[in-house]
Design a protein around this motif. Structure first.
Motif, PDB file in Angstrom:
ATOM      1  N   ARG A  60     -23.014  53.868  97.436  1.00 37.02           N
ATOM      2  CA  ARG A  60     -21.813  54.461  96.841  1.00 37.02           C
ATOM      3  C   ARG A  60     -21.566  55.858  97.412  1.00 37.02           C
ATOM      4  O   ARG A  60     -20.416  56.264  97.609  1.00 37.02           O
ATOM      5  CB  ARG A  60     -21.924  54.484  95.322  1.00 37.02           C
ATOM      6  CG  ARG A  60     -21.888  53.081  94.716  1.00 37.02           C
ATOM      7  CD  ARG A  60     -21.612  53.088  93.232  1.00 37.02           C
ATOM      8  NE  ARG A  60     -21.528  51.719  92.705  1.00 37.02           N
ATOM      9  CZ  ARG A  60     -20.452  50.944  92.771  1.00 37.02           C
ATOM     10  NH1 ARG A  60     -19.352  51.409  93.345  1.00 37.02           N
ATOM     11  NH2 ARG A  60     -20.456  49.723  92.280  1.00 37.02           N
ATOM     12  N   SER A  61     -22.625  56.592  97.708  1.00 39.68           N
ATOM     13  CA  SER A  61     -22.472  57.911  98.340  1.00 39.68           C
ATOM     14  C   SER A  61     -21.927  57.749  99.757  1.00 39.68           C
ATOM     15  O   SER A  61     -21.089  58.539 100.207  1.00 39.68           O
ATOM     16  CB  SER A  61     -23.816  58.637  98.358  1.00 39.68           C
ATOM     17  OG  SER A  61     -24.281  58.858  97.040  1.00 39.68           O
ATOM     18  N   TRP A  62     -22.391  56.741 100.462  1.00 40.71           N
ATOM     19  CA  TRP A  62     -21.897  56.450 101.804  1.00 40.71           C
ATOM     20  C   TRP A  62     -20.406  56.108 101.763  1.00 40.71           C
ATOM     21  O   TRP A  62     -19.619  56.606 102.579  1.00 40.71           O
ATOM     22  CB  TRP A  62     -22.695  55.286 102.395  1.00 40.71           C
ATOM     23  CG  TRP A  62     -22.153  54.699 103.664  1.00 40.71           C
ATOM     24  CD1 TRP A  62     -21.333  53.621 103.795  1.00 40.71           C
ATOM     25  CD2 TRP A  62     -22.395  55.165 105.000  1.00 40.71           C
ATOM     26  NE1 TRP A  62     -21.046  53.383 105.121  1.00 40.71           N
ATOM     27  CE2 TRP A  62     -21.690  54.306 105.878  1.00 40.71           C
ATOM     28  CE3 TRP A  62     -23.142  56.202 105.534  1.00 40.71           C
ATOM     29  CZ2 TRP A  62     -21.710  54.474 107.258  1.00 40.71           C
ATOM     30  CZ3 TRP A  62     -23.160  56.364 106.912  1.00 40.71           C
ATOM     31  CH2 TRP A  62     -22.451  55.509 107.760  1.00 40.71           C
ATOM     32  N   ASN A  63     -20.010  55.275 100.793  1.00 38.87           N
ATOM     33  CA  ASN A  63     -18.597  54.916 100.654  1.00 38.87           C
ATOM     34  C   ASN A  63     -17.740  56.156 100.407  1.00 38.87           C
ATOM     35  O   ASN A  63     -16.617  56.261 100.914  1.00 38.87           O
ATOM     36  CB  ASN A  63     -18.419  53.916  99.509  1.00 38.87           C
ATOM     37  CG  ASN A  63     -18.971  52.541  99.843  1.00 38.87           C
ATOM     38  OD1 ASN A  63     -19.128  52.192 101.011  1.00 38.87           O
ATOM     39  ND2 ASN A  63     -19.289  51.760  98.829  1.00 38.87           N
ATOM     40  N   ALA A  64     -18.267  57.098  99.597  1.00 42.46           N
ATOM     41  CA  ALA A  64     -17.532  58.336  99.354  1.00 42.46           C
ATOM     42  C   ALA A  64     -17.376  59.132 100.641  1.00 42.46           C
ATOM     43  O   ALA A  64     -16.314  59.701 100.919  1.00 42.46           O
ATOM     44  CB  ALA A  64     -18.258  59.172  98.292  1.00 42.46           C
ATOM     45  N   ALA A  65     -18.434  59.160 101.457  1.00 41.69           N
ATOM     46  CA  ALA A  65     -18.413  59.948 102.697  1.00 41.69           C
ATOM     47  C   ALA A  65     -17.446  59.380 103.729  1.00 41.69           C
ATOM     48  O   ALA A  65     -16.708  60.131 104.373  1.00 41.69           O
ATOM     49  CB  ALA A  65     -19.822  60.029 103.279  1.00 41.69           C
ATOM     50  N   ILE A  66     -17.431  58.070 103.896  1.00 45.62           N
ATOM     51  CA  ILE A  66     -16.587  57.478 104.942  1.00 45.62           C
ATOM     52  C   ILE A  66     -15.108  57.492 104.566  1.00 45.62           C
ATOM     53  O   ILE A  66     -14.251  57.216 105.410  1.00 45.62           O
ATOM     54  CB  ILE A  66     -17.029  56.043 105.314  1.00 45.62           C
ATOM     55  CG1 ILE A  66     -16.920  55.108 104.106  1.00 45.62           C
ATOM     56  CG2 ILE A  66     -18.439  56.061 105.885  1.00 45.62           C
ATOM     57  CD1 ILE A  66     -17.249  53.646 104.443  1.00 45.62           C
ATOM     58  N   LEU A 118     -19.311  60.190  92.893  1.00 40.45           N
ATOM     59  CA  LEU A 118     -17.945  60.369  92.382  1.00 40.45           C
ATOM     60  C   LEU A 118     -17.215  61.511  93.069  1.00 40.45           C
ATOM     61  O   LEU A 118     -16.112  61.882  92.660  1.00 40.45           O
ATOM     62  CB  LEU A 118     -17.985  60.624  90.871  1.00 40.45           C
ATOM     63  CG  LEU A 118     -18.557  59.492  90.008  1.00 40.45           C
ATOM     64  CD1 LEU A 118     -18.570  59.913  88.537  1.00 40.45           C
ATOM     65  CD2 LEU A 118     -17.771  58.209  90.181  1.00 40.45           C
ATOM     66  N   THR A 119     -17.814  62.086  94.125  1.00 39.83           N
ATOM     67  CA  THR A 119     -17.173  63.187  94.838  1.00 39.83           C
ATOM     68  C   THR A 119     -15.889  62.699  95.522  1.00 39.83           C
ATOM     69  O   THR A 119     -15.945  61.871  96.433  1.00 39.83           O
ATOM     70  CB  THR A 119     -18.107  63.783  95.901  1.00 39.83           C
ATOM     71  OG1 THR A 119     -19.333  64.161  95.288  1.00 39.83           O
ATOM     72  CG2 THR A 119     -17.468  64.987  96.568  1.00 39.83           C
ATOM     73  N   PRO A 120     -14.717  63.183  95.111  1.00 39.59           N
ATOM     74  CA  PRO A 120     -13.472  62.749  95.760  1.00 39.59           C
ATOM     75  C   PRO A 120     -13.422  63.255  97.204  1.00 39.59           C
ATOM     76  O   PRO A 120     -13.914  64.355  97.498  1.00 39.59           O
ATOM     77  CB  PRO A 120     -12.378  63.412  94.916  1.00 39.59           C
ATOM     78  CG  PRO A 120     -13.034  63.740  93.612  1.00 39.59           C
ATOM     79  CD  PRO A 120     -14.456  64.073  93.965  1.00 39.59           C
ATOM     80  N   PRO A 121     -12.827  62.498  98.112  1.00 39.02           N
ATOM     81  CA  PRO A 121     -12.768  62.930  99.513  1.00 39.02           C
ATOM     82  C   PRO A 121     -12.053  64.259  99.693  1.00 39.02           C
ATOM     83  O   PRO A 121     -12.388  65.036 100.590  1.00 39.02           O
ATOM     84  CB  PRO A 121     -12.028  61.789 100.220  1.00 39.02           C
ATOM     85  CG  PRO A 121     -11.366  61.002  99.130  1.00 39.02           C
ATOM     86  CD  PRO A 121     -12.222  61.165  97.920  1.00 39.02           C
ATOM     87  N   ASP A 122     -11.076  64.560  98.808  1.00 41.36           N
ATOM     88  CA  ASP A 122     -10.333  65.807  98.994  1.00 41.36           C
ATOM     89  C   ASP A 122     -11.190  67.035  98.697  1.00 41.36           C
ATOM     90  O   ASP A 122     -10.869  68.133  99.153  1.00 41.36           O
ATOM     91  CB  ASP A 122      -9.055  65.819  98.149  1.00 41.36           C
ATOM     92  CG  ASP A 122      -9.303  65.584  96.683  1.00 41.36           C
ATOM     93  OD1 ASP A 122      -9.508  64.420  96.320  1.00 41.36           O
ATOM     94  OD2 ASP A 122      -9.275  66.551  95.910  1.00 41.36           O
ATOM     95  N   TYR A 123     -12.311  66.887  97.970  1.00 39.77           N
ATOM     96  CA  TYR A 123     -13.216  68.009  97.773  1.00 39.77           C
ATOM     97  C   TYR A 123     -13.815  68.427  99.116  1.00 39.77           C
ATOM     98  O   TYR A 123     -13.887  69.614  99.438  1.00 39.77           O
ATOM     99  CB  TYR A 123     -14.360  67.641  96.823  1.00 39.77           C
ATOM    100  CG  TYR A 123     -13.993  67.536  95.360  1.00 39.77           C
ATOM    101  CD1 TYR A 123     -12.663  67.442  94.931  1.00 39.77           C
ATOM    102  CD2 TYR A 123     -14.983  67.522  94.382  1.00 39.77           C
ATOM    103  CE1 TYR A 123     -12.351  67.327  93.593  1.00 39.77           C
ATOM    104  CE2 TYR A 123     -14.678  67.421  93.032  1.00 39.77           C
ATOM    105  CZ  TYR A 123     -13.369  67.320  92.643  1.00 39.77           C
ATOM    106  OH  TYR A 123     -13.058  67.218  91.309  1.00 39.77           O
ATOM    107  N   VAL A 124     -14.269  67.438  99.869  1.00 35.70           N
ATOM    108  CA  VAL A 124     -14.868  67.708 101.181  1.00 35.70           C
ATOM    109  C   VAL A 124     -13.814  68.232 102.142  1.00 35.70           C
ATOM    110  O   VAL A 124     -14.051  69.182 102.899  1.00 35.70           O
ATOM    111  CB  VAL A 124     -15.547  66.440 101.746  1.00 35.70           C
ATOM    112  CG1 VAL A 124     -16.217  66.742 103.076  1.00 35.70           C
ATOM    113  CG2 VAL A 124     -16.565  65.884 100.755  1.00 35.70           C
TER     114      VAL A 124
END
Length: 264
Positions: free
Chosen positions: A37-43, A108-114
């Motif tokens: 799930r962390s990988w999915n958030a990253a990609i 749960l980290t949204p991509p827009d945070y990164v």
């Protein structure tokens, strides 16, 4: 600007051994490991060249390879995620402009945070390191306070200066807030994600661990204790809930959030 994302993941954890392989059930009923799930958030982050899982454990390597992740094996002596990122950076064939540390316990980290971190660093070349902070809503603050009241070590809060450079990070809920007040909650939840310039990251492993880092168990305090600024980038929840998996008791909280938000 070339940006890579590292996801540090270690099997041994005092509070939650084997945490990266803990299973989380999504809204569709499908179960996936925390590291997947962390990988999915990253990609899902826009503008990223590569994503790597960093580990020293073959079980995590095998699980990551099974869902198609790139893995870099790093030394077992790495004491935290930033040390692991610094070690992994030495393994890259080409040095990126920005390295993002997306910790493997924040699916749960949204991509827009990164994306906000990367944008801040592109706009201001003087920023050597940045991290997102999220103003807590009353309900969110209540959960943070409940954790501390119950003696659970959970989320981290951030206190920062007028220019948004960090003053301190703590496992305590800072600053003090009287729940009877009706003003905007001044407590900021530190989101477990960092963006570094390569030279800032390289400096980390040469710095000794300081007393505040040891006491709080927060790797980013090593930068502050040695006078290296950490820019706090305020992000908006945009209606999405944020929670990290620090303890086994966090699993139902995260699963409930995924169910409510339709995250499969």
């Amino acid at each position: 600007m070339k940006t890579v994302i590292f996801i540090p993941a270690r099997y041994q954890s005092a509070r939650f051994p084997g945490k990266p392989l803990a299973v989380l059930r999504g809204a569709s009923g499908v179960s996936k490991s925390l590291i997947e799930r962390s990988w999915n958030a990253a990609i899902s982050v826009a503008g990223v060249s590569d994503v790597f899982v960093l580990t020293d454990d073959r079980r995590i390597e095998e699980a990551s390879n099974a869902f198609g992740a790139q893995v870099l094996m790093t030394p077992a002596t790495c004491r935290n995620g930033t040390e692991r990122c610094a070690a992994a950076a030495e393994l890259l064939q080409e040095e990126p402009d920005i390295i993002v540390n997306l910790q493997g316990d924040a699916p749960l980290t949204p991509p827009d945070y990164v994306e906000a971190l990367v944008s801040a660093m592109i706009e201001d070349p003087a920023i050597g390191m940045a991290t997102p902070v999220l103003r807590t809503a009353p309900e969110h603050l209540g959960k943070l306070q409940a954790d501390r009241k119950a003696g659970r070590v959970g989320a981290t809060t951030a206190v920062f200066a007028a220019n948004h450079d960090a003053l301190y990070f703590s496992k305590e809920v800072l600053p003090f807030y009287d729940n009877a007040r009706q003003d905007a909650v001044p407590v900021f939840h530190h989101v477990g994600c960092y963006a570094y310039r390569p030279q800032t990251l390289k400096a980390y492993n040469s710095l000794p661990e300081g007393p505040l880092e040891k006491r709080e168990g927060l790797e980013q305090l090593r930068f502050l204790e040695h006078g290296i600024p950490v820019r706090c980038v305020e992000v908006s929840s945009s209606g999405r809930a944020f929670w990290e998996l620090n303890n086994p008791t966090d699993i139902p909280i995260i699963e409930d959030i995924m169910a409510k938000e339709g995250l499969v």
